[in-house]
Design an enzyme around this catalytic site. Structure first.
Site, mmCIF file in Angstrom:
data_model
loop_
_atom_site.group_PDB
_atom_site.id
_atom_site.type_symbol
_atom_site.label_atom_id
_atom_site.label_comp_id
_atom_site.label_asym_id
_atom_site.label_seq_id
_atom_site.Cartn_x
_atom_site.Cartn_y
_atom_site.Cartn_z
ATOM 1 N N HIS A 59 0.827 -1.218 0.000
ATOM 2 C CA HIS A 59 0.000 0.000 0.000
ATOM 3 C C HIS A 59 0.854 1.258 0.000
ATOM 4 C CE1 HIS A 59 0.186 1.049 4.387
ATOM 5 N NE2 HIS A 59 0.274 -0.241 4.574
ATOM 6 N N ASP A 171 5.602 2.457 7.380
ATOM 7 C CA ASP A 171 4.437 1.652 6.995
ATOM 8 C C ASP A 171 3.658 2.453 5.953
ATOM 9 O OD1 ASP A 171 2.130 0.175 6.798
ATOM 10 O OD2 ASP A 171 1.472 0.489 8.846
ATOM 11 N N GLU A 201 -5.246 1.647 1.913
ATOM 12 C CA GLU A 201 -5.195 0.427 2.736
ATOM 13 C C GLU A 201 -5.541 0.725 4.176
ATOM 14 O OE1 GLU A 201 -3.039 -2.636 5.319
ATOM 15 O OE2 GLU A 201 -2.866 -0.471 5.275
ATOM 16 N N GLU A 202 -5.001 1.838 4.685
ATOM 17 C CA GLU A 202 -5.133 2.153 6.114
ATOM 18 C C GLU A 202 -6.572 2.448 6.531
ATOM 19 O OE1 GLU A 202 -2.865 1.679 8.197
ATOM 20 O OE2 GLU A 202 -0.906 1.953 7.263
ATOM 21 N N ASP A 224 4.350 -5.727 3.422
ATOM 22 C CA ASP A 224 3.972 -4.667 4.362
ATOM 23 C C ASP A 224 4.950 -4.672 5.531
ATOM 24 O OD1 ASP A 224 2.437 -2.679 5.724
ATOM 25 O OD2 ASP A 224 0.581 -3.538 4.960
ATOM 26 N N HIS A 315 3.042 3.031 13.017
ATOM 27 C CA HIS A 315 1.996 4.074 13.046
ATOM 28 C C HIS A 315 2.375 5.259 13.934
ATOM 29 C CE1 HIS A 315 -1.679 1.789 11.198
ATOM 30 N NE2 HIS A 315 -0.556 1.613 10.542
HETATM 31 ZN ZN ZN Z 1 0.691 -1.201 6.475
#
Ligand code: ZN
Length: 340
Positions: A59, A171, A201-202, A224, A315
C-alpha cells in the site's frame, strides 16, 4: 537510500496518495512493460506475458489527519485518517497540504501547568487537541487552509546505529520500495507479474480490493510492515519478532480474521528462505491486517501470502526498521516467485 528516503518523505494519506503515485509510476516504468493508474489511485505495473498471473501488493498510503473545522480564533480541529494512537499526537509538528502549498502547524493543547490533577491523568483525545498554524483569526486561517485538506506528520528520515533507520510512513513505503526493486530484479518466464501500489489500505484495504478484482490473479503476495517486539515492556509472547533477524512470513493476521496464508505459498516462501539462506521469522498476528486479507477472498479466492518487515513504533511519527530486513524481503520474494 535516496529513493527510500524520497518515498518516506512523500505525502500520501489515504485517498491523497498522488506524490507517492508519481514516484511509483516513474520507477515502475524503468523496468516494467506497462504501468497504469486506475481510477481508484492504484498504480498497476505489469511485467511478462505468461498465462499465470501473480499479484504483488504494497500500500502506498499512510496514516494522517484531515482538517475538520477552523475555529473563530484561527485554530484547526482535525479527524484522524487511519489507526493513530491519540497519545502520539500532542506537540507533533504537522504539514497541511493545501491548494496553495504546504503549511506548517503544531498540535497544541492546554499546558500541564494549567491542567487540573484529574486532567493530567487522562490521555488527551484528538478532539481535545488543535493545530496552531499561527493565524490570528478564522479569516486568516481560511486564507491559508481549507476544511478537507490532508495533514501529514512532519516528514523525517535518518539513520541510527547498526543499520537501523527511522522515518515517517515506514508503513508502508518500505513495501513500495520493495515492489520497485522486485520488479527490477524478477525474471519469470511463464507468468505475468503485476505489482500494485495500492491506495487507501489504512482505511479498509480498499485499493487492494478493487485492483485484485481487476487483475484476477492466480496467486498473490502482499508486502507490508509488521510489529517488532524487541523493545522494553513488550513480552515475548506478545511479539517475538526482532529487527535484523529477517523478514516475517505471515501465517495469520488478526487472530485468523485477516489472511490465513495458503499452505502452498507458505511452503514456497519458507523453502526459498532455507535454500537461499535468507533469514526469516514467522509471524502470527493477534491484531492488524494487510492487503493480503482482502486479496485472498477476491472472486473465487486467491492463494495469498504476506511478507513483512518488522518495525518498531509502527503508526508513529518515526518508526524504526533494519535495512537488512528490507533487503532480505526483496531477495525472498524475487527468489520465491519462479516457484509459484
Ligand atoms: Zn501497512
Amino acid at each position: 537510500m535516496e529513493l527510500l528516503e524520497k518515498l518516506c518523505r512523500a505525502s500520501g494519506i489515504s485517498g491523497f496518495e498522488n506524490e507517492v503515485q508519481e514516484i511509483m509510476k516513474k520507477e515502475f516504468s524503468k523496468s516494467c512493460d506497462d504501468v497504469e493508474v486506475d481510477n481508484f489511485g492504484n498504480v498497476i505495473a505489469r511485467k511478462g506475458k505468461g498465462k499465470k498471473k501473480i499479484m504483488l501488493a504494497a500500500h502506498s498510503d499512510e496514516i494522517g489527519l484531515m482538517v475538520k473545522h477552523i475555529s473563530k480564533e484561527g485554530f484547526l480541529n482535525f479527524v484522524k485518517i487511519g489507526g493513530i494512537d491519540d497519545r502520539i499526537l500532542m506537540q507533533q509538528r504537522v504539514i497541511i497540504k493545501t491548494k496553495k502549498g504546504d503549511v506548517t502547524g503544531i498540535i497544541g493543547a492546554k499546558p500541564p501547568h494549567l491542567q487540573k490533577e484529574e486532567e493530567k491523568k487522562k490521555v488527551m483525545k484528538h478532539d481535545e487537541l488543535f493545530i496552531d498554524i499561527g493565524a490570528k483569526d478564522s479569516d486568516e486561517a481560511k486564507d491559508m487552509v481549507a476544511v478537507g485538506d490532508p495533514i501529514l506528520l512532519e516528514p523525517n528520515f535518518g539513520k541510527l546505529n547498526n543499520n537501523l533507520y527511522f522515518g515517517k510512513a515506514i508503513d508502508n513505503r518500505l513495501g513500495c520500495y520493495a515492489l520497485i526493486k522486485i520488479m527490477r530484479q524478477v525474471k519469470v518466464k511463464d507468468a505475468t507479474i503485476y505489482a500494485v501500489a495500492t491506495a487507501q489500505e489504512e482505511v479498509g484495504l480498499k485499493g487492494a480490493r478493487v485492483s485484485a478484482f481487476k487483475i484476477d490473479p492466480d496467486y498473490a503476495i502482499a508486502i507490508d510492515t509488521t510489529i517488532a517486539g524487541d523493545t522494553p515492556y513488550i513480552k515475548e509472547n506478545e511479539s517475538s519478532l526482532k529487527l535484523g533477524e529477517g523478514p516475517a512470513i505471515t501465517i495469520t493476521e488478526a487472530s485468523g480474521r485477516g489472511v490465513v496464508t495458503h499452505p502452498k505459498i507458505r511452503e514456497i516462501l519458507v523453502k526459498t528462505a532455507v535454500e537461499k539462506k535468507i533469514p526469516y521469522q514467522v509471524d502470527v498476528l493477534e491484531g492488524g491486517m494487510t492487503d493480503g486479507a482482502i486479496i485472498y477472498i477476491t472472486r473465487a479466492g486467491v492463494p495469498t501470502g504476506v511478507v513483512s518487515i518488522p518495525t518498531r513504533y509502527i503508526h508513529g511519527p518515526s518508526s524504526v526498521f533494519c535495512l537488512d530486513d528490507l533487503n532480505n524481503s526483496i531477495k525472498l520474494v524475487v527468489c520465491a516467485l519462479p516457484g509459484f
